[in-house]
Design a protein around this motif. Structure first.
Motif, mmCIF file in Angstrom:
data_model
loop_
_atom_site.group_PDB
_atom_site.id
_atom_site.type_symbol
_atom_site.label_atom_id
_atom_site.label_comp_id
_atom_site.label_asym_id
_atom_site.label_seq_id
_atom_site.Cartn_x
_atom_site.Cartn_y
_atom_site.Cartn_z
ATOM 1 N N SER A 1 0.885 -1.071 0.156
ATOM 2 C CA SER A 1 0.084 0.001 0.094
ATOM 3 C C SER A 1 0.808 1.224 0.022
ATOM 4 N N THR A 2 0.342 2.219 -0.873
ATOM 5 C CA THR A 2 1.365 3.535 -0.714
ATOM 6 C C THR A 2 0.989 4.381 0.258
ATOM 7 N N VAL A 3 -0.307 4.041 1.283
ATOM 8 C CA VAL A 3 -0.773 4.624 2.232
ATOM 9 C C VAL A 3 0.063 4.449 3.646
ATOM 10 N N ALA A 4 0.607 5.862 4.175
ATOM 11 C CA ALA A 4 1.763 5.664 5.294
ATOM 12 C C ALA A 4 0.952 5.838 6.634
ATOM 13 N N MET A 5 -0.425 6.729 6.620
ATOM 14 C CA MET A 5 -0.989 6.898 7.914
ATOM 15 C C MET A 5 -2.391 6.929 7.504
ATOM 16 N N MET A 6 -3.395 6.565 8.375
ATOM 17 C CA MET A 6 -4.755 6.760 8.082
ATOM 18 C C MET A 6 -5.454 7.317 9.354
ATOM 19 N N THR A 7 -6.565 7.986 9.175
ATOM 20 C CA THR A 7 -7.067 8.252 10.479
ATOM 21 C C THR A 7 -8.546 8.430 10.418
ATOM 22 N N LYS A 8 -9.382 8.329 11.449
ATOM 23 C CA LYS A 8 -10.920 8.307 11.354
ATOM 24 C C LYS A 8 -11.184 9.539 11.647
ATOM 25 N N GLN A 9 -11.896 10.184 10.793
ATOM 26 C CA GLN A 9 -12.323 11.657 10.977
ATOM 27 C C GLN A 9 -13.123 11.529 12.169
ATOM 28 N N HIS A 10 -13.319 12.800 12.897
ATOM 29 C CA HIS A 10 -14.049 13.069 13.886
ATOM 30 C C HIS A 10 -15.700 12.723 13.603
ATOM 31 N N THR A 11 -16.454 12.473 14.530
ATOM 32 C CA THR A 11 -17.785 12.187 14.191
ATOM 33 C C THR A 11 -18.277 13.644 13.437
ATOM 34 N N LEU A 12 -17.905 14.707 13.956
ATOM 35 C CA LEU A 12 -18.578 15.970 13.678
ATOM 36 C C LEU A 12 -17.902 16.509 12.525
ATOM 37 N N GLU A 13 -17.055 15.570 11.823
ATOM 38 C CA GLU A 13 -16.411 16.328 10.347
ATOM 39 C C GLU A 13 -17.358 16.852 9.135
ATOM 40 N N PRO A 14 -18.335 16.120 9.070
ATOM 41 C CA PRO A 14 -19.403 16.805 8.063
ATOM 42 C C PRO A 14 -19.685 18.414 8.439
ATOM 43 N N LEU A 15 -19.776 18.471 9.855
ATOM 44 C CA LEU A 15 -20.162 19.941 10.470
ATOM 45 C C LEU A 15 -19.032 20.677 10.430
ATOM 46 N N PHE A 16 -17.904 20.119 10.754
ATOM 47 C CA PHE A 16 -16.623 21.109 10.814
ATOM 48 C C PHE A 16 -16.407 21.272 9.155
ATOM 49 N N ALA A 17 -16.435 20.535 8.412
ATOM 50 C CA ALA A 17 -16.169 20.989 6.896
ATOM 51 C C ALA A 17 -17.258 21.882 6.420
ATOM 52 N N ALA A 18 -18.524 21.724 6.789
ATOM 53 C CA ALA A 18 -19.633 22.646 6.403
ATOM 54 C C ALA A 18 -19.137 23.996 6.834
ATOM 55 N N LEU A 19 -18.410 24.335 8.070
ATOM 56 C CA LEU A 19 -18.086 25.507 8.789
ATOM 57 C C LEU A 19 -16.825 26.047 7.927
ATOM 58 N N LYS A 20 -15.812 25.146 7.811
ATOM 59 C CA LYS A 20 -14.629 25.584 7.086
ATOM 60 C C LYS A 20 -14.804 26.096 5.726
ATOM 61 N N SER A 21 -15.966 25.253 4.855
ATOM 62 C CA SER A 21 -16.461 25.722 3.829
ATOM 63 C C SER A 21 -17.011 27.056 3.602
ATOM 64 N N GLY A 22 -17.903 27.457 4.652
ATOM 65 C CA GLY A 22 -18.561 28.520 4.962
ATOM 66 C C GLY A 22 -17.607 29.614 5.244
ATOM 67 N N PHE A 23 -16.838 29.520 6.092
ATOM 68 C CA PHE A 23 -15.924 30.589 6.515
ATOM 69 C C PHE A 23 -14.985 30.914 5.198
ATOM 70 N N ASP A 24 -14.600 30.002 4.431
ATOM 71 C CA ASP A 24 -13.772 30.236 3.332
ATOM 72 C C ASP A 24 -14.550 30.917 2.265
ATOM 73 N N HIS A 25 -15.701 30.713 2.229
ATOM 74 C CA HIS A 25 -16.480 31.532 1.161
ATOM 75 C C HIS A 25 -16.780 32.939 1.777
ATOM 76 N N GLY A 26 -16.785 33.196 3.063
ATOM 77 C CA GLY A 26 -17.035 34.479 3.725
ATOM 78 C C GLY A 26 -18.399 34.531 4.126
ATOM 79 N N VAL A 27 -19.400 33.325 3.717
ATOM 80 C CA VAL A 27 -20.757 33.402 4.351
ATOM 81 C C VAL A 27 -21.100 31.971 5.166
ATOM 82 N N VAL A 28 -21.576 31.926 6.299
ATOM 83 C CA VAL A 28 -21.870 30.621 6.790
ATOM 84 C C VAL A 28 -23.374 30.707 6.925
#
Ligand SMILES: C[S@@+](CC[C@H](N)C(=O)[O-])C[C@H]1O[C@@H](n2cnc3c(N)ncnc32)[C@H](O)[C@@H]1O
Ligand code: SF4
Length: 457
Positions: free
Chosen positions: A356-383
């Motif tokens: 396998s080419t993969v060196a490291m794997m992680t399980k994302q936080h249960t709240l990752e969908p929420l974190f990602a939505a926030l990151k995306s919103g802040f990146d766009h300037g509007v949540v």
């Protein structure tokens, strides 16, 4: 109820009459991130097999990221440098890369849905040969199910980016080109170890943009040594003069390994701009774009016309899955993060031996969908309230409202019942705000879950 007064200024921002320059001490990294838990190495291979053999959710947008870990010269400011390019090393790597492309393409997960954005990043992908670029583009189009309007970006620099290379990249199917320029100013460029002088860069970007073949995007940094406010203003005017279709404006963030740190310590070059000075440059840049009626696609990206969509950059900041290929490439599939080997030797050995080419794997936080939505919103300037998944069975937006209210008092956001809109200061500090919101949610989640576990025991 969020007890917002329990958090300090690193979350709330300083109560300052000048939030743009002084809300937070300084920006430490380019991206916000949520906590994830490491997967024990023994489980990695079985887990990868399971992920790749399952079908993807067809309605979801996905991205493909391919990494080219070479540069001919290391720029003094850069945290991304991995290997010095030599023809033999690049050729051997390219051969291994095509094997990984084929391997990843032949998986159920890959073939059961569409890819909406492909990004060949680095390092310097334009340090591949013209033939390799065409070959890579063709391999991607042949091997992956791409949406008909899939954005296929080649990142790189204009140094040695010949007409032949452009033609062969187009022939290979690339339909967007993103060039790191950093600054057009010759003195700034030379001190940062960039390879061409102002006139060469200006002419090449102008010529490529004038062909009308594909959107041409320019990355500029602000805060480099010798890049005074006047120089930066000239950089913006130069960008306009090239006719290029899109512009990224990145604040210089110097990481631990960048050669610039040493050069400044030895007194060989002046120090880069302070955070407050960079904030002033961001203010100037934003006003410049507004004056020229450029469309703001995110807090640091502008488009001159609607040819530029910046699909990869915006999708990769959502919860979209990213399939990583190549040495040092990172991505995420079905709630798991993965990072390929970062050293060339380990990566090449893995390909050779079929490991396998993969060196490291992680399980994302249960709240990752929420974190990602926030990151995306802040990146766009509007949540947007309705874009956020719920938190502890209540509206995340309502839960975070006490925090948003403090930020509003401190001049970072303006909010109503539906939308949290970042002010200019908020846009400059967007990564810090996203990080702070995620920290608050993580902490509350931990407390809540510890409490529930304690109660159930
Ligand atoms: C990883 S580089 C690859 C692009 C290409 N190799 C080049 O030389 O322009 C992608 C972008 O990251 C940005 N970047 C690199 N070092 C940075 C730093 N220290 N702080 C902020 N942005 C940086 C630059 O704007 C650059 O165009
Ligand atoms: S800016 Fe680009 S060329 Fe320079 S070291 Fe970083 S990745 Fe390499």
């Amino acid at each position: 109820m969020l007890e917002v007064y329990k958090f300090d200024e690193s979350v709330l921002g300083a109560d300052s009459p000048d939030p743009l320059r002084h809300a937070f001490p300084k920006k430490h990294s380019a991206h916000a991130g949520g906590m994830s838990s490491p997967i024990v190495p023994e489980q990695k291979v079985a887990l990868l097999d399971r992920l790749y053999s399952q079908e993807t959710k067809k309605s979801d947008k996905r991205c493909l990221y391919i990494h080219i870990p070479f540069c001919r010269v290391r720029c003094t400011f850069c945290n991304f440098f991995q290997n010095a390019a030599s023809r033999k090393l690049v050729d051997d790597y390219f051969e291994a890369l095509l094997k990984e492309v084929e391997l990843k393409a032949n998986q159920t997960w890959t073939q059961t849905g569409l890819f909406h954005a492909v990004y060949i990043g680095g390092g310097t992908p334009t340090d591949l040969s013209a033939e390799q670029i065409e070959q890579l583009g063709k391999a991607i189009r042949r091997s992956f199910p791409l949406a008909t309007d899939c954005e296929i970006t080649l990142e790189g620099r204009i140094n040695r980016f010949s007409d032949e290379m452009f033609d062969r990249a187009l022939e290979g199917g690339f339909n967007r080109f993103s060039f790191g320029v950093q600054s057009f100013n010759t003195k700034v460029r030379r001190s940062a170890k960039r390879l061409d002088d102002r006139e060469v860069v200006l002419e090449r970007i102008s010529d490529l943009s004038a062909t009308g073949q594909a959107p041409i995007i320019v990355d500029l940094l602000y805060g480099l040594p010798y890049q005074t406010v006047e120089v930066f203003e000239q950089d913006l005017n130069d960008y306009m003069a090239t006719g290029a279709h899109g512009l990224d404006l990145y604040q210089l963030v110097i990481g631990g390994s960048a050669p610039m740190i040493n050069l400044v310590e030895k007194g060989k070059i002046p120090a880069p701009a302070s955070t407050a000075d960079k904030a002033s440059m961001y203010e100037l840049g934003s006003a410049f774009m507004a004056k020229h009626h450029l469309t703001q696609l995110s807090v640091n990206h502008w488009a001159r016309d609607n040819r530029e969509r910046s699909q990869y950059n915006s999708l990769a900041k959502t919860y979209a899955e990213v399939l990583p290929i190549g040495c040092g490439a990172g991505g995420n599939i079905a709630g798991y993060g993965m990072m390929n080997h970062r050293t060339l030797e380990t990566y090449m050995n893995a390909i050779k031996s079929g490991d396998s080419t993969v060196a490291m794997m992680t399980k994302q936080h249960t709240l990752e969908p929420l974190f990602a939505a926030l990151k995306s919103g802040f990146d766009h300037g509007v949540v947007r309230k309705d874009s956020l998944p719920s938190f502890n069975r209540q509206s995340s937006y309502e839960f975070l409202t006490p925090l948003f209210e403090v930020w509003q008092q401190r001049g970072l956001v303006e909010m109503d019942e539906q939308y949290l809109v970042l002010t200019l200061a908020g846009k400059f500090w967007a990564v810090s705000l996203a990080q702070a919101a995620i920290q608050v949610l993580q902490k509350t989640y931990q407390q809540h879950n510890t409490l529930e576990t304690a109660v159930s025991i």
